[in-house]
Design a protein around this motif. Structure first.
Motif, PDB file in Angstrom:
ATOM      1  N   CYS A 141      -9.269  -3.400   7.670  1.00 22.30           N
ATOM      2  CA  CYS A 141      -9.360  -1.716   7.678  1.00 22.30           C
ATOM      3  C   CYS A 141      -8.128  -1.208   7.354  1.00 22.30           C
ATOM      4  CB  CYS A 141      -9.750  -1.391   9.160  1.00 22.30           C
ATOM      5  SG  CYS A 141     -11.574  -1.830   9.319  1.00 22.30           S
ATOM      6  N   ALA A 142      -6.967  -1.811   7.817  1.00 24.08           N
ATOM      7  CA  ALA A 142      -5.548  -1.333   7.815  1.00 24.08           C
ATOM      8  C   ALA A 142      -5.171  -1.368   6.376  1.00 24.08           C
ATOM      9  CB  ALA A 142      -4.655  -2.288   8.599  1.00 24.08           C
ATOM     10  N   LEU A 143      -5.403  -2.469   5.643  1.00 24.40           N
ATOM     11  CA  LEU A 143      -5.369  -2.359   4.176  1.00 24.40           C
ATOM     12  C   LEU A 143      -5.748  -1.297   3.619  1.00 24.40           C
ATOM     13  CD1 LEU A 143      -4.040  -3.754   1.565  1.00 24.40           C
ATOM     14  CD2 LEU A 143      -6.110  -5.299   1.569  1.00 24.40           C
ATOM     15  N   PHE A 144      -7.132  -0.896   3.382  1.00 19.16           N
ATOM     16  CA  PHE A 144      -7.748  -0.107   2.726  1.00 19.16           C
ATOM     17  C   PHE A 144      -7.334   1.387   3.357  1.00 19.16           C
ATOM     18  CE2 PHE A 144     -10.399  -3.385   1.417  1.00 19.16           C
ATOM     19  CZ  PHE A 144     -10.827  -2.961   0.150  1.00 19.16           C
ATOM     20  N   THR A 145      -6.941   1.480   4.746  1.00 20.10           N
ATOM     21  CA  THR A 145      -6.735   2.907   4.969  1.00 20.10           C
ATOM     22  C   THR A 145      -5.371   3.243   4.631  1.00 20.10           C
ATOM     23  OG1 THR A 145      -7.740   2.701   7.245  1.00 20.10           O
ATOM     24  CG2 THR A 145      -5.947   4.048   7.338  1.00 20.10           C
ATOM     25  N   HIS A 146      -4.056   2.199   4.371  1.00 17.69           N
ATOM     26  CA  HIS A 146      -2.941   2.195   4.018  1.00 17.69           C
ATOM     27  C   HIS A 146      -3.097   2.750   2.415  1.00 17.69           C
ATOM     28  CE1 HIS A 146       1.104   2.012   4.846  1.00 17.69           C
ATOM     29  NE2 HIS A 146       1.322   1.127   3.639  1.00 17.69           N
ATOM     30  N   LEU A 147      -3.982   2.025   1.657  1.00 20.69           N
ATOM     31  CA  LEU A 147      -4.196   2.138   0.373  1.00 20.69           C
ATOM     32  C   LEU A 147      -4.761   3.814   0.230  1.00 20.69           C
ATOM     33  CD1 LEU A 147      -4.492   1.844  -2.546  1.00 20.69           C
ATOM     34  CD2 LEU A 147      -6.924   0.798  -2.084  1.00 20.69           C
ATOM     35  N   GLY A 148      -5.673   4.223   0.916  1.00 23.77           N
ATOM     36  CA  GLY A 148      -6.296   5.707   0.957  1.00 23.77           C
ATOM     37  C   GLY A 148      -5.066   6.452   1.131  1.00 23.77           C
ATOM     38  N   CYS A 149      -4.107   6.214   2.384  1.00 27.02           N
ATOM     39  CA  CYS A 149      -3.185   7.209   2.731  1.00 27.02           C
ATOM     40  C   CYS A 149      -2.156   7.330   1.309  1.00 27.02           C
ATOM     41  CB  CYS A 149      -2.184   6.687   3.674  1.00 27.02           C
ATOM     42  SG  CYS A 149      -3.010   6.784   5.357  1.00 27.02           S
ATOM     43  N   ALA A 150      -1.885   6.165   0.663  1.00 32.27           N
ATOM     44  CA  ALA A 150      -1.018   6.511  -0.722  1.00 32.27           C
ATOM     45  C   ALA A 150      -1.814   7.121  -1.657  1.00 32.27           C
ATOM     46  CB  ALA A 150      -0.859   5.108  -1.163  1.00 32.27           C
ATOM     47  N   ILE A 151      -3.052   7.237  -1.853  1.00 36.98           N
ATOM     48  CA  ILE A 151      -3.784   7.998  -2.888  1.00 36.98           C
ATOM     49  C   ILE A 151      -3.716   9.365  -2.294  1.00 36.98           C
ATOM     50  CG2 ILE A 151      -5.849   8.350  -3.737  1.00 36.98           C
ATOM     51  CD1 ILE A 151      -6.663   5.166  -3.514  1.00 36.98           C
ATOM     52  N   TYR A 152      -3.984   9.662  -0.990  1.00 36.97           N
ATOM     53  CA  TYR A 152      -3.846  10.844  -0.339  1.00 36.97           C
ATOM     54  C   TYR A 152      -2.567  11.708  -1.016  1.00 36.97           C
ATOM     55  CZ  TYR A 152      -3.648  14.916   3.230  1.00 36.97           C
ATOM     56  OH  TYR A 152      -3.704  15.767   3.543  1.00 36.97           O
ATOM     57  N   TRP A 153      -1.426  11.060  -0.659  1.00 34.02           N
ATOM     58  CA  TRP A 153      -0.390  11.768  -1.075  1.00 34.02           C
ATOM     59  C   TRP A 153      -0.174  11.978  -2.582  1.00 34.02           C
ATOM     60  CZ3 TRP A 153       1.427  13.795   3.069  1.00 34.02           C
ATOM     61  CH2 TRP A 153       1.288  13.190   4.182  1.00 34.02           C
ATOM     62  N   GLN A 154      -0.908  10.845  -3.492  1.00 37.07           N
ATOM     63  CA  GLN A 154      -0.854  11.239  -4.711  1.00 37.07           C
ATOM     64  C   GLN A 154      -1.800  12.575  -5.187  1.00 37.07           C
ATOM     65  OE1 GLN A 154       1.134   9.570  -7.052  1.00 37.07           O
ATOM     66  NE2 GLN A 154       1.967   8.675  -5.090  1.00 37.07           N
ATOM     67  N   VAL A 155      -2.352  12.943  -4.516  1.00 43.90           N
ATOM     68  CA  VAL A 155      -3.514  14.102  -4.742  1.00 43.90           C
ATOM     69  C   VAL A 155      -3.216  15.310  -3.767  1.00 43.90           C
ATOM     70  CG1 VAL A 155      -5.082  12.740  -5.960  1.00 43.90           C
ATOM     71  CG2 VAL A 155      -5.507  13.159  -3.505  1.00 43.90           C
ATOM     72  N   GLN A 156      -1.895  15.567  -3.421  1.00 44.87           N
ATOM     73  CA  GLN A 156      -1.718  16.320  -2.326  1.00 44.87           C
ATOM     74  C   GLN A 156      -1.687  17.658  -2.897  1.00 44.87           C
ATOM     75  OE1 GLN A 156       1.972  15.896  -0.628  1.00 44.87           O
ATOM     76  NE2 GLN A 156       1.291  16.845   1.526  1.00 44.87           N
ATOM     77  N   ALA A 157      -1.723  17.900  -4.052  1.00 49.09           N
ATOM     78  CA  ALA A 157      -1.763  19.356  -4.771  1.00 49.09           C
ATOM     79  C   ALA A 157      -3.264  19.730  -4.955  1.00 49.09           C
ATOM     80  CB  ALA A 157      -0.941  19.235  -5.978  1.00 49.09           C
ATOM     81  N   ARG A 158      -4.091  18.724  -4.800  1.00 45.52           N
ATOM     82  CA  ARG A 158      -5.630  19.019  -4.991  1.00 45.52           C
ATOM     83  C   ARG A 158      -6.232  19.660  -3.787  1.00 45.52           C
ATOM     84  NH1 ARG A 158      -7.131  15.742  -9.199  1.00 45.52           N
ATOM     85  NH2 ARG A 158      -9.176  16.945  -9.239  1.00 45.52           N
ATOM     86  N   SER A 159      -7.527  19.967  -3.915  1.00 41.34           N
ATOM     87  CA  SER A 159      -8.260  20.626  -2.888  1.00 41.34           C
ATOM     88  C   SER A 159      -8.454  19.930  -1.580  1.00 41.34           C
ATOM     89  CB  SER A 159      -9.777  21.139  -3.241  1.00 41.34           C
ATOM     90  OG  SER A 159     -10.466  20.094  -3.381  1.00 41.34           O
ATOM     91  N   LEU A 160      -8.767  20.369  -0.649  1.00 41.37           N
ATOM     92  CA  LEU A 160      -8.773  19.606   0.835  1.00 41.37           C
ATOM     93  C   LEU A 160     -10.047  18.523   0.671  1.00 41.37           C
ATOM     94  CD1 LEU A 160      -7.839  19.131   3.691  1.00 41.37           C
ATOM     95  CD2 LEU A 160      -9.496  20.985   4.488  1.00 41.37           C
ATOM     96  N   THR A 161     -10.925  18.900  -0.073  1.00 40.62           N
ATOM     97  CA  THR A 161     -12.251  18.003  -0.191  1.00 40.62           C
ATOM     98  C   THR A 161     -11.757  16.683  -0.725  1.00 40.62           C
ATOM     99  OG1 THR A 161     -13.670  19.778   0.027  1.00 40.62           O
ATOM    100  CG2 THR A 161     -14.398  17.445  -1.117  1.00 40.62           C
ATOM    101  N   VAL A 162     -10.717  16.880  -1.909  1.00 44.70           N
ATOM    102  CA  VAL A 162     -10.331  15.781  -2.857  1.00 44.70           C
ATOM    103  C   VAL A 162      -9.424  14.892  -2.143  1.00 44.70           C
ATOM    104  CG1 VAL A 162      -9.026  15.148  -4.782  1.00 44.70           C
ATOM    105  CG2 VAL A 162     -10.697  17.015  -5.095  1.00 44.70           C
ATOM    106  N   ARG A 163      -8.711  15.634  -1.299  1.00 43.96           N
ATOM    107  CA  ARG A 163      -7.668  14.887  -0.432  1.00 43.96           C
ATOM    108  C   ARG A 163      -8.199  14.044   0.788  1.00 43.96           C
ATOM    109  NH1 ARG A 163      -3.786  19.187   1.907  1.00 43.96           N
ATOM    110  NH2 ARG A 163      -5.397  20.315   1.168  1.00 43.96           N
ATOM    111  N   ARG A 164      -9.259  14.399   1.337  1.00 38.18           N
ATOM    112  CA  ARG A 164     -10.062  13.865   2.390  1.00 38.18           C
ATOM    113  C   ARG A 164     -10.730  12.766   1.693  1.00 38.18           C
ATOM    114  NH1 ARG A 164     -12.666  18.966   5.891  1.00 38.18           N
ATOM    115  NH2 ARG A 164     -10.921  19.396   7.248  1.00 38.18           N
ATOM    116  N   LEU A 165     -11.526  12.702   0.521  1.00 37.12           N
ATOM    117  CA  LEU A 165     -12.074  12.036  -0.239  1.00 37.12           C
ATOM    118  C   LEU A 165     -11.171  10.659  -0.682  1.00 37.12           C
ATOM    119  CD1 LEU A 165     -14.674  13.933  -2.411  1.00 37.12           C
ATOM    120  CD2 LEU A 165     -15.462  12.687  -0.294  1.00 37.12           C
ATOM    121  N   ALA A 166     -10.204  11.201  -0.931  1.00 35.44           N
ATOM    122  CA  ALA A 166      -9.019   9.862  -1.515  1.00 35.44           C
ATOM    123  C   ALA A 166      -8.561   9.087  -0.209  1.00 35.44           C
ATOM    124  CB  ALA A 166      -7.787  10.676  -1.935  1.00 35.44           C
TER     125      ALA A 166
END
Length: 203
Positions: A141-166
């Motif tokens: 869980c920690a590995l995939f959550t950490h990966l998800g957080c990294a993706i989240y910051w990469q799409v920070q300029a996108r919509s809230l929905t995209v960030r949540r999905l990331a």
């Protein structure tokens, strides 16, 4: 190169191996024999005389650099995603150090093949199962959550929905993968016949 950039580069190297390693564990859904067959097929790659030292060095650097970055920004950190990234990173660092250490100890000191049974033995012996089940579950869980957080910051300029999905999609995949791996190693999907040398570790 900054520590942050080096951390990301090291993460990419480790991620390639960890995803392969997790794929190996997920194959255990089909049974211990399938897990061992897959492991024997890919071991020559990651235990190569050149590759294995690089992976071990990446583990040490990743744990050290990640801990340093968490400490540097501890008081400046705010928001759920930032704390999820820090918390999952700290857990991963601890898990990698203990897990890699346990595997090397099993190979060098116990003279065991650190295959499916080396991990599964801890899942079927009480009270050790009370430690190993959450220990492995939280690591995935920690590995995939950490990966998800990294993706989240990469799409920070996108919509809230995209960030949540990331963040949410990787975290959800990690939750499912963690559950399947735990069930497989605990013998909940197929009967296990663990060889005695592995069980004696916990006697």
């Amino acid at each position: 190169m900054s520590i942050r950039k080096a951390h990301r580069l090291s993460a990419c190297v480790l991620a390639a191996y960890l995803l392969l390693h997790l794929g190996n564990h997920l194959v255990a859904v089909a049974g211990a024999h399938a897990h061992i067959a897959f492991m024997e097929a890919i071991r020559p790659l990651y235990r190569h005389a050149v590759v294995e030292p690089v992976l071990l060095a990446c583990v040490l650097f990743q744990c050290g650099s990640g801990t340093w970055m968490v400490r540097q920004k501890w008081k400046k950190r705010s928001g759920l995603v930032a704390w999820l990234q820090a918390g999952s990173g700290i857990y991963l660092a601890l898990f990698l150090l203990f897990h890699v250490g346990a595997v090397l100890f099993g190979r060098a000191a116990l003279k065991l093949d650190t295959n499916f049974y080396y991990a599964a033995a801890g899942f079927v012996r009480m009270p050790y199962a009370l430690f190993f089940a959450p220990y492995y579950f939280l690591s995935v869980c920690a590995l995939f959550t950490h990966l998800g957080c990294a993706i989240y910051w990469q799409v920070q300029a996108r919509s809230l929905t995209v960030r949540r999905l990331a963040l949410g999609i990787p975290a959800g995949v990690g939750l499912l993968a963690a559950l399947l791996i735990d069930l497989a190693f605990a013998g909940m999907l197929h009967p296990l016949d663990i060889p005695a040398p592995y069980l004696t570790i916990y006697q």
